[in-house]
Design a protein around this motif. Structure first.
Motif, PDB file in Angstrom:
ATOM      1  N   ASP A  40      46.952  60.960   9.683  1.00 37.48           N
ATOM      2  CA  ASP A  40      48.107  60.071   9.822  1.00 37.48           C
ATOM      3  C   ASP A  40      49.104  60.619  10.833  1.00 37.48           C
ATOM      4  OD1 ASP A  40      47.041  58.375   7.973  1.00 37.48           O
ATOM      5  OD2 ASP A  40      48.244  59.111   6.297  1.00 37.48           O
ATOM      6  N   ALA A  41      49.304  61.954  10.823  1.00 37.77           N
ATOM      7  CA  ALA A  41      50.246  62.575  11.760  1.00 37.77           C
ATOM      8  C   ALA A  41      49.773  62.411  13.202  1.00 37.77           C
ATOM      9  CB  ALA A  41      50.405  64.058  11.425  1.00 37.77           C
ATOM     10  N   LEU A  42      48.477  62.483  13.427  1.00 42.07           N
ATOM     11  CA  LEU A  42      47.933  62.289  14.775  1.00 42.07           C
ATOM     12  C   LEU A  42      48.058  60.831  15.206  1.00 42.07           C
ATOM     13  CD1 LEU A  42      44.789  64.563  14.436  1.00 42.07           C
ATOM     14  CD2 LEU A  42      46.733  64.986  15.942  1.00 42.07           C
ATOM     15  N   ASP A  43      47.824  59.905  14.277  1.00 43.41           N
ATOM     16  CA  ASP A  43      48.010  58.483  14.582  1.00 43.41           C
ATOM     17  C   ASP A  43      49.451  58.200  14.999  1.00 43.41           C
ATOM     18  OD1 ASP A  43      45.384  57.854  13.977  1.00 43.41           O
ATOM     19  OD2 ASP A  43      45.820  57.332  11.894  1.00 43.41           O
ATOM     20  N   LYS A  44      50.382  58.792  14.277  1.00 40.28           N
ATOM     21  CA  LYS A  44      51.801  58.557  14.568  1.00 40.28           C
ATOM     22  C   LYS A  44      52.202  59.157  15.917  1.00 40.28           C
ATOM     23  CE  LYS A  44      53.104  58.244   9.701  1.00 40.28           C
ATOM     24  NZ  LYS A  44      53.773  58.915   8.569  1.00 40.28           N
ATOM     25  N   LEU A  45      51.616  60.296  16.262  1.00 41.42           N
ATOM     26  CA  LEU A  45      51.925  60.889  17.555  1.00 41.42           C
ATOM     27  C   LEU A  45      51.417  60.005  18.687  1.00 41.42           C
ATOM     28  CD1 LEU A  45      52.983  63.229  19.284  1.00 41.42           C
ATOM     29  CD2 LEU A  45      50.711  64.267  19.108  1.00 41.42           C
ATOM     30  N   ARG A  46      50.205  59.484  18.568  1.00 41.19           N
ATOM     31  CA  ARG A  46      49.650  58.611  19.594  1.00 41.19           C
ATOM     32  C   ARG A  46      50.541  57.379  19.779  1.00 41.19           C
ATOM     33  NH1 ARG A  46      44.589  57.286  21.751  1.00 41.19           N
ATOM     34  NH2 ARG A  46      44.166  59.513  21.568  1.00 41.19           N
ATOM     35  N   LEU A  47      50.976  56.814  18.668  1.00 44.83           N
ATOM     36  CA  LEU A  47      51.825  55.622  18.729  1.00 44.83           C
ATOM     37  C   LEU A  47      53.193  55.951  19.334  1.00 44.83           C
ATOM     38  CD1 LEU A  47      51.950  52.641  18.030  1.00 44.83           C
ATOM     39  CD2 LEU A  47      52.772  53.261  15.747  1.00 44.83           C
ATOM     40  N   ALA A  48      53.768  57.101  18.949  1.00 50.63           N
ATOM     41  CA  ALA A  48      55.068  57.500  19.490  1.00 50.63           C
ATOM     42  C   ALA A  48      54.984  57.752  20.990  1.00 50.63           C
ATOM     43  CB  ALA A  48      55.562  58.751  18.770  1.00 50.63           C
ATOM     44  N   ALA A  49      53.886  58.346  21.447  1.00 40.02           N
ATOM     45  CA  ALA A  49      53.722  58.624  22.871  1.00 40.02           C
ATOM     46  C   ALA A  49      53.626  57.336  23.680  1.00 40.02           C
ATOM     47  CB  ALA A  49      52.473  59.484  23.092  1.00 40.02           C
ATOM     48  N   LEU A  50      53.059  56.290  23.066  1.00 37.60           N
ATOM     49  CA  LEU A  50      52.945  55.008  23.753  1.00 37.60           C
ATOM     50  C   LEU A  50      54.290  54.291  23.830  1.00 37.60           C
ATOM     51  CD1 LEU A  50      49.610  53.707  22.177  1.00 37.60           C
ATOM     52  CD2 LEU A  50      49.951  54.346  24.559  1.00 37.60           C
ATOM     53  N   ARG A  51      55.111  54.472  22.822  1.00 38.90           N
ATOM     54  CA  ARG A  51      56.360  53.718  22.721  1.00 38.90           C
ATOM     55  C   ARG A  51      57.561  54.449  23.287  1.00 38.90           C
ATOM     56  NH1 ARG A  51      55.979  50.941  16.672  1.00 38.90           N
ATOM     57  NH2 ARG A  51      54.334  49.448  17.182  1.00 38.90           N
ATOM     58  N   GLU A  52      57.525  55.768  23.303  1.00 36.89           N
ATOM     59  CA  GLU A  52      58.687  56.546  23.731  1.00 36.89           C
ATOM     60  C   GLU A  52      58.410  57.201  25.085  1.00 36.89           C
ATOM     61  OE1 GLU A  52      60.051  59.251  20.709  1.00 36.89           O
ATOM     62  OE2 GLU A  52      59.347  57.919  19.106  1.00 36.89           O
ATOM     63  N   ASP A  53      58.949  56.641  26.118  1.00 35.49           N
ATOM     64  CA  ASP A  53      58.790  57.236  27.448  1.00 35.49           C
ATOM     65  C   ASP A  53      59.478  58.596  27.479  1.00 35.49           C
ATOM     66  OD1 ASP A  53      57.449  55.011  28.306  1.00 35.49           O
ATOM     67  OD2 ASP A  53      59.239  54.012  29.081  1.00 35.49           O
ATOM     68  N   GLY A  54      58.798  59.560  28.067  1.00 33.31           N
ATOM     69  CA  GLY A  54      59.401  60.876  28.218  1.00 33.31           C
ATOM     70  C   GLY A  54      59.350  61.734  26.979  1.00 33.31           C
ATOM     71  N   LEU A  55      58.567  61.357  25.968  1.00 37.65           N
ATOM     72  CA  LEU A  55      58.439  62.187  24.775  1.00 37.65           C
ATOM     73  C   LEU A  55      57.778  63.513  25.145  1.00 37.65           C
ATOM     74  CD1 LEU A  55      58.656  62.450  21.650  1.00 37.65           C
ATOM     75  CD2 LEU A  55      56.326  61.518  21.532  1.00 37.65           C
ATOM     76  N   ASP A  56      58.462  64.585  24.834  1.00 38.95           N
ATOM     77  CA  ASP A  56      57.960  65.920  25.158  1.00 38.95           C
ATOM     78  C   ASP A  56      56.945  66.328  24.098  1.00 38.95           C
ATOM     79  OD1 ASP A  56      57.494  68.423  26.114  1.00 38.95           O
ATOM     80  OD2 ASP A  56      59.412  69.275  25.431  1.00 38.95           O
ATOM     81  N   ALA A  57      55.705  65.883  24.294  1.00 38.14           N
ATOM     82  CA  ALA A  57      54.663  66.146  23.305  1.00 38.14           C
ATOM     83  C   ALA A  57      53.326  66.344  24.008  1.00 38.14           C
ATOM     84  CB  ALA A  57      54.559  64.981  22.323  1.00 38.14           C
ATOM     85  N   ASP A  58      52.522  67.201  23.438  1.00 40.13           N
ATOM     86  CA  ASP A  58      51.183  67.471  23.961  1.00 40.13           C
ATOM     87  C   ASP A  58      50.192  66.547  23.260  1.00 40.13           C
ATOM     88  OD1 ASP A  58      48.822  68.424  24.959  1.00 40.13           O
ATOM     89  OD2 ASP A  58      48.910  70.359  23.919  1.00 40.13           O
ATOM     90  N   THR A  59      49.588  65.637  24.024  1.00 39.23           N
ATOM     91  CA  THR A  59      48.601  64.707  23.466  1.00 39.23           C
ATOM     92  C   THR A  59      47.237  64.888  24.116  1.00 39.23           C
ATOM     93  OG1 THR A  59      49.240  63.008  25.084  1.00 39.23           O
ATOM     94  CG2 THR A  59      50.376  62.991  22.946  1.00 39.23           C
ATOM     95  N   SER A  60      47.029  66.052  24.760  1.00 37.99           N
ATOM     96  CA  SER A  60      45.797  66.264  25.526  1.00 37.99           C
ATOM     97  C   SER A  60      44.571  66.457  24.639  1.00 37.99           C
ATOM     98  CB  SER A  60      45.962  67.476  26.450  1.00 37.99           C
ATOM     99  OG  SER A  60      46.258  68.648  25.684  1.00 37.99           O
ATOM    100  N   ASP A  61      44.734  67.048  23.485  1.00 34.57           N
ATOM    101  CA  ASP A  61      43.580  67.333  22.628  1.00 34.57           C
ATOM    102  C   ASP A  61      43.969  67.162  21.157  1.00 34.57           C
ATOM    103  OD1 ASP A  61      41.104  68.152  21.643  1.00 34.57           O
ATOM    104  OD2 ASP A  61      41.663  70.290  21.689  1.00 34.57           O
ATOM    105  N   PRO A  62      44.183  65.929  20.698  1.00 33.60           N
ATOM    106  CA  PRO A  62      44.536  65.725  19.292  1.00 33.60           C
ATOM    107  C   PRO A  62      43.374  66.097  18.376  1.00 33.60           C
ATOM    108  CG  PRO A  62      44.131  63.627  20.378  1.00 33.60           C
ATOM    109  CD  PRO A  62      44.110  64.663  21.455  1.00 33.60           C
ATOM    110  N   HIS A  63      43.656  66.894  17.366  1.00 34.34           N
ATOM    111  CA  HIS A  63      42.571  67.341  16.493  1.00 34.34           C
ATOM    112  C   HIS A  63      43.146  67.904  15.193  1.00 34.34           C
ATOM    113  CE1 HIS A  63      43.809  70.998  18.645  1.00 34.34           C
ATOM    114  NE2 HIS A  63      43.468  71.640  17.535  1.00 34.34           N
ATOM    115  N   ILE A  64      42.240  68.144  14.252  1.00 33.00           N
ATOM    116  CA  ILE A  64      42.567  68.764  12.966  1.00 33.00           C
ATOM    117  C   ILE A  64      41.717  70.029  12.847  1.00 33.00           C
ATOM    118  CG2 ILE A  64      42.561  68.473  10.450  1.00 33.00           C
ATOM    119  CD1 ILE A  64      42.578  65.393  11.018  1.00 33.00           C
ATOM    120  N   GLU A  65      42.338  71.106  12.426  1.00 33.27           N
ATOM    121  CA  GLU A  65      41.626  72.374  12.258  1.00 33.27           C
ATOM    122  C   GLU A  65      41.687  72.813  10.802  1.00 33.27           C
ATOM    123  OE1 GLU A  65      42.441  74.517  16.610  1.00 33.27           O
ATOM    124  OE2 GLU A  65      43.502  75.185  14.801  1.00 33.27           O
ATOM    125  N   ILE A  66      40.585  73.394  10.348  1.00 32.90           N
ATOM    126  CA  ILE A  66      40.548  74.015   9.022  1.00 32.90           C
ATOM    127  C   ILE A  66      40.194  75.484   9.233  1.00 32.90           C
ATOM    128  CG2 ILE A  66      39.457  74.051   6.754  1.00 32.90           C
ATOM    129  CD1 ILE A  66      38.833  71.102   7.095  1.00 32.90           C
TER     130      ILE A  66
END
Length: 633
Positions: A40-66
């Motif tokens: 869910d957190a990754l989904d929200k980041l993708r959506l925020a990056a699309l809607r918020e121009d200039g969001l200082d976020a790394d979206t190059s490799d979205p993933h979950i680690e265990i």
């Protein structure tokens, strides 16, 4: 900022203790919850990056680690998603005593066994805390995308938690579980074992859009291998039917609904042509506890080319199908779309019509082919579906086709309107029904007496919505829907002149009494008349043909609409000894005060028989007591 310590609220502490001392047979669900939260957190980041121009976020490799550490006995689930701010952690993680917690605890107490209780995990937003089933302590380190500092939350589930601001925190969230001591007799629940983690992720999270990677454990003197991706990441709705098992469908349902019980029915839909979309819908097996509350979150997950756009898109289904869960993946919608725009979008309206038609046709097919499954569905959701009959909707005929109702024809099997019409007696022009709080209450009502004696079938409607839709729909196949508790009823459809002649004679015999009683009851009653619907009871109270019933009046007032109370009609049974004796006493000129008391008792009994209460309960009880006392002298 220094570390601050806070206390959980009372219900939150109770919930934590249930998790810590859990008796659930399947503790594996904790990992499903944490992976789902990370997704869910990754989904929200993708959506925020699309809607918020200039969001200082790394979206190059979205993933979950265990990450596992056998020596320290820790398990960490990490994502590089949207993350949380200090205030958000305090609000969303630090406290769990929200409006749903009390309901969760109540359902947990009412669960009949461990399996039933286990199915409640994930509801009410408490999935994060399922980690305490396997951990003595939980730590969350998070930084919201676009912010510089992070937050550390920690708790041992003993009534308090700590919060502090920390630096040098990567974007996203990392939840670390300090696992309970190993149980040598329970190797199946060794959550530091790679094979166990692979098994859980494959079983519960294979459909997650983002890669779930297992980090290798460090070994002395050997080169560290690459992280292993554990899930296929292929959307189930994009795969053919032959490629997907029922278990995979069920897990997707649990992910989007947080029900954690298997759905009753799975519905697939693929639309091709000028506007393409795919849909995977589910009919739940049980109604959510808050289905009829204002805060119920309805809607489907809306994707555009497998990118999640909206979690609860209400525009995709009408309110009377709000229990349906699932996903819709459209190809030609804008990624940057708001709820307001969706309400007006012609493509969304087209999808809604198609999905509605598909759901109702699936229910109709279920009704024809699997009576037990349909009965379970209608028991849980019939009252919601009938809400669709209230408006001038295009699917009213389809709703009537799948609806079923209890009736006097069969105590066990419900009937459809079509079946009712096919069984109607010769000369019967109306479909009769009666509303009430329960079948027993309706069947014991005086209004039912003549119908029972003559074998005329009556629909028994016990849902609050039934008070309204019968008036809105009005008729079915040219047959009027008619309440047995409203207006004048004439069941002597073949009585002819003999019946009419007998009634004229009765009317003459009772005319004086009826006139006196109407005057005596005054503003209380609109009219007093002889009844053709009573065979056993002395009297009953009915509404005029076009008046609102008392139940409907109460419903409108509960919604804040002030409406005047309709005056009712008192009907007397001319064949009952009490009514005959009252009439004889009146004609013989007996004391009017005694007759007035009898008339008041008769009216009070009629009100009680329909579930109401006399205007002056104290006086009514006194009159009854005095009459009983006289019988003992």
């Amino acid at each position: 900022m220094a570390t601050e310590t806070f206390e959980f609220q009372v219900e939150a502490r109770q919930l934590l203790q249930l998790m810590i001392h859990s008796v659930y047979s399947n503790k594996d669900v904790f990992l499903r919850e944490l992976v789902s939260n990370a997704s869910d957190a990754l989904d929200k980041l993708r959506l925020a990056a699309l809607r918020e121009d200039g969001l200082d976020a790394d979206t190059s490799d979205p993933h979950i680690e265990i990450e596992l550490d056998q020596k320290a006995r820790t398990l960490t689930v990490r994502d590089n998603g949207i993350g949380m701010s200090y205030d958000e952690v305090g609000k969303l993680i630090g406290t769990i005593a929200n409006s749903g917690t009390a309901a969760f605890l109540q359902e947990l107490k009412e669960a009949q066994d461990a399996a039933g209780a286990e199915g409640l995990i994930g509801q009410f937003g408490v999935g994060f805390y399922s980690g305490f089933m396997v951990a003595d302590e939980m730590t969350l380190v998070t930084r919201r995308a676009g912010e510089r500092s992070g937050t550390r939350w920690s708790s041992r589930g003993e009534g308090t938690y700590t919060l502090e601001t920390v630096d040098d925190v990567p974007q996203g969230s990392a939840v670390t579980l300090h696992l309970k001591p190993a149980d040598t007799d329970d190797q199946l629940h060794d959550y530091t074992s790679a094979w166990k983690i692979k098994e859980i992720v494959k079983r519960y999270s294979d459909f997650i859009t983002w890669p779930v990677r297992l980090l290798p454990q460090a070994t002395d003197g050997e080169e560290t291998p690459e992280p292993e991706t554990l899930n296929s990441m292929k959307a189930l709705w994009a795969r053919s039917r032959d490629e997907v098992s029922d278990d995979e469908y069920h897990e997707l349902y649990k992910h989007v609904s947080h029900d954690w019980r298997d759905p009753l029915e799975t519905i697939r839909l693929q639309a091709e042509g000028t506007f393409e979309y795919q849909a995977l819908l589910f009919l739940p097996a049980h109604a959510p506890h808050d289905l009829f509350t204002r805060d119920f979150r309805r809607g489907l997950q809306l994707y555009v080319k497998r990118v999640l756009i909206m979690d609860d898109c209400e525009a995709l289904l009408p309110p009377h199908l709000r229990f349906v869960k699932g996903v819709v993946d459209a190809q030609d919608l804008s990624l940057n779309v708001s709820r307001e725009i969706l309400q007006q979008d012609r493509h969304i309206r087209m999808i809604q019509r198609r999905l509605t038609k598909k759901v109702l046709s699936s229910v109709k097919e279920m009704k024809a082919n699997d009576a037990d499954k349909y009965a379970a569905f209608w028991r849980e959701f019939g009252a919601v579906l009938k809400e669709g009959l209230l408006g001038d909707t295009d699917d009213r005929d389809a709703l009537l086709a799948v609806a079923s109702f209890a009736s006097t024809h069969d105590e066990e099997a419900p009937t459809t309107l079509q079946q009712y019409v096919e069984r109607m007696k010769d000369g019967q022009d109306d479909i009769y029904y009666m509303t009430g709080t329960s079948r027993q209450t309706i069947e014991n009502s005086p209004h039912m007496e003549a119908f029972r004696d003559r074998g005329v079938e009556v629909l028994l409607l016990t849902d609050p919505v039934d008070e309204v839709w019968v008036d809105v729909v009005g008729e079915f196949e040219g047959k009027r829907l008619r309440s047995v508790a409203k207006g004048e009823i004439d069941l002597d459809v073949q009585g002819g002149e003999q019946a009419d002649g007998g009634r004229e004679k009765q009317a003459e015999t009772y005319a004086a009494l009826l006139g006196w009683m109407k005057e005596h009851l005054g503003e209380e009653m609109k009219d007093v008349r002889l009844s053709t619907r009573l065979t056993v009871s002395p009297a009953c109270v009915v509404s005029d043909a076009h008046d609102l019933t008392p139940a409907l009046e109460s419903m409108y007032r509960a919604m804040g609409q002030e409406i005047p109370s309709a005056r009712r009609i008192l009907e007397l049974n001319p064949a009952h000894p009490l009514v005959q004796g009252l009439n004889q006493a009146y004609q013989e000129g007996e004391d009017r005060s005694g007759l007035s008391e009898t008339a008041d008792l008769l009216y009070g009994l009629a009100v009680l028989a329909e579930g109401g209460r006399p205007t002056d309960p104290g006086r009514f009880v006194k009159l009854v007591a005095e009459r009983l006392e006289r019988t003992l002298r």
